[in-house]
Scaffold this active site. Sequence first.
Site, PDB file in Angstrom:
ATOM      1  N   ALA A 117       0.821  -1.206   0.000  1.00  0.00           N
ATOM      2  CA  ALA A 117       0.000   0.000   0.000  1.00  0.00           C
ATOM      3  C   ALA A 117       0.859   1.261   0.000  1.00  0.00           C
ATOM      4  CB  ALA A 117      -0.926   0.004   1.203  1.00  0.00           C
ATOM      5  N   THR A 118       2.039   1.206   0.617  1.00  0.00           N
ATOM      6  CA  THR A 118       2.897   2.390   0.615  1.00  0.00           C
ATOM      7  C   THR A 118       3.284   2.759  -0.812  1.00  0.00           C
ATOM      8  OG1 THR A 118       3.755   2.038   2.832  1.00  0.00           O
ATOM      9  CG2 THR A 118       5.153   3.270   1.335  1.00  0.00           C
ATOM     10  N   GLN A 225      -6.885  -0.910   4.857  1.00  0.00           N
ATOM     11  CA  GLN A 225      -7.555  -1.533   6.001  1.00  0.00           C
ATOM     12  C   GLN A 225      -9.010  -1.871   5.705  1.00  0.00           C
ATOM     13  OE1 GLN A 225      -6.172  -2.420   8.815  1.00  0.00           O
ATOM     14  NE2 GLN A 225      -4.326  -1.196   9.056  1.00  0.00           N
ATOM     15  N   SER A 245      -3.477  -3.432   0.152  1.00  0.00           N
ATOM     16  CA  SER A 245      -2.303  -4.072   0.730  1.00  0.00           C
ATOM     17  C   SER A 245      -2.588  -5.556   0.926  1.00  0.00           C
ATOM     18  CB  SER A 245      -1.981  -3.416   2.075  1.00  0.00           C
ATOM     19  OG  SER A 245      -0.994  -4.160   2.734  1.00  0.00           O
ATOM     20  N   HIS A 247      -0.992  -7.844   2.956  1.00  0.00           N
ATOM     21  CA  HIS A 247      -0.879  -8.444   4.290  1.00  0.00           C
ATOM     22  C   HIS A 247      -1.883  -7.898   5.296  1.00  0.00           C
ATOM     23  CE1 HIS A 247       1.494  -5.331   6.628  1.00  0.00           C
ATOM     24  NE2 HIS A 247       1.442  -4.807   5.414  1.00  0.00           N
ATOM     25  N   THR A 286       9.871  -7.166 -12.441  1.00  0.00           N
ATOM     26  CA  THR A 286       9.222  -8.471 -12.588  1.00  0.00           C
ATOM     27  C   THR A 286       8.089  -8.615 -11.582  1.00  0.00           C
ATOM     28  OG1 THR A 286      11.266  -9.478 -13.331  1.00  0.00           O
ATOM     29  CG2 THR A 286       9.601 -10.956 -12.442  1.00  0.00           C
ATOM     30  N   CYS A 372       4.316   1.845  12.645  1.00  0.00           N
ATOM     31  CA  CYS A 372       5.345   2.738  12.124  1.00  0.00           C
ATOM     32  C   CYS A 372       5.835   3.704  13.181  1.00  0.00           C
ATOM     33  CB  CYS A 372       4.811   3.558  10.957  1.00  0.00           C
ATOM     34  SG  CYS A 372       3.701   2.666   9.914  1.00  0.00           S
TER      35      CYS A 372
END
Lengths: 448, 114
Positions: A117-118, A225, A245, A247, A286, A372
Amino acid sequence: MMKRLITPLTRVTLRSLYSTAQVQSKVVQFTEPRAPEVYKNSESSTKAIYFDLGATTPVDPRVLDRMLPLYTDMYGNPHSRTHEYGWNSEAQVEEARRHVADLIGCTSKEIVFTSGATESNNTAIKGVARFYKKKKNHIITTQTEHKCVLDSCRHLEDEGFTITYLPVKQNGLIDLDLLEQEITDKTLLVSVMAVNNEIGVLQPLKDIGQLCRKRGVLFHTDAAQAVGKIPVNVDDMCIDLLSISGHKLYGPKGIGALYVRKNKPRVRLAPIINGGGQEGGRRSGTVPSPLVVGLGEACRVAKQDLERDAKYVKELSKYMIEGFRSRLDHVILNGDEEQRYPGIVNISFAYVEGESLLMALNTVALSSGSACTSASLEPSYVLRALGVSEDLAHTSLRFGIGRFTTKKEVDYVLDKCSFEVERLREMSPLYEMVKEGIDLSEVKWEHH
Amino acid sequence: MSRVQGAIDKSQVLMLYRNLLKAGNKFADYNFREYAVRITKEDFRNNQNDTDGKAVEKNYQYGLDQLQLMRRQSTINQMYAQKMSFMDPRVSDDIRKKDEMSVGSRTNEEDDEH
């Protein structure tokens, strides 16, 4: 370990055995298969109960089951055009792309795979800004966004863009009237996150989307989220760019996706990673086929089980909030009561220092905010933006609830946490003053 | 993978149900185990009054595929399991008490983690 392996082997060879099968059986007798050790300097013999699902979620066994063949058997580069290894990998990647697209109601061509997501947020904000910079140079975002959105915006300020950081109301939601006032002819993009990673509030995506569409402004949402946990449809909600994202929805780490609208309006962006022109030139490099397949399966499972998971998480969340409120006084749920994703529960336990509480709860894996910023002792900027006072912001814990959380775990954390809060409050002179009926806000503290 | 042919009778469904619970209970991880058992029970309860032969056949095939998946994944889960969850019923009360007392190995190093 090595010694144990070598001795039986030599002994076995000396006995001149007949078949390799026998050699193997002898070795197995002497050494138990042991997986690589992952715990370093651990003092406890059990793993803590996992309540930090806002930070990351475990990989669902169904996801791992789809990923493993791409590691053990089908390791081709999905961009190889000359052999079956490549063709198979590509077919798997395209199937995964369809699953991601199905979950948010778009076409596969509108999905770009990224590292997470970042990167999706960076690509969306910087990419769009740089592509359209000659026409428009104003971006609107909110103060409670994830760091990667805020930081991308800071960098754009250096490049000459004007950024408006919208404040949020006390419940964590944005004020639509204020947003409308801030939109000008120069406004290019509005970026508002769907579900806040710290407090779980759900922004009115549809209203924001319709407003942006009406004013001819692009709408980006960081839905890391939200996707897979609440229904998200890019057409219904008028979303032009959306970050996913892997994970956060029981998929692997290191993979994410960006939805980029292709029709009405067609969104263009300047890629931030250049190279071989993969993903339609929007993200070179890739494509990591095992991770992509993992994300695809995670999205397929999420779509299939959306209703079941949402109902389950909502029940547990309600049970947890009510449990804390019935066991303790001075418990504050941060963020709006109703407009939220129930799987993120951020609670302030007044008069208890959050770090001390975390230390006491060593059998529960928790955090006081986003991963973070957990290294710093600063109170969360998200809670501060809501107007939560500094002392209350210091007392907050974030509980994550997901499809693998059990009711027994919630029961344990309710009892244990309430016990520790009461124990810590007993030691707190502030709490004693409150019990005596002194209003702390009127106390004049002496400065040293 | 075997394909289902013909009508499915009650004993086959019951056998599948039992096997799914058995496979689900083999996960070393407490949370995966509880989840597998919970959704198996839920799915069978939700579909127990299905009379449509086609739907039963489809669900039965889905169940067989899930059974294979759960057998593979619970085996892998066991191979790499290192510690049991604190909540796992197989953990004794003594160990629980000990772990609640231990301070943990949290490092307080100031780092610039982002």
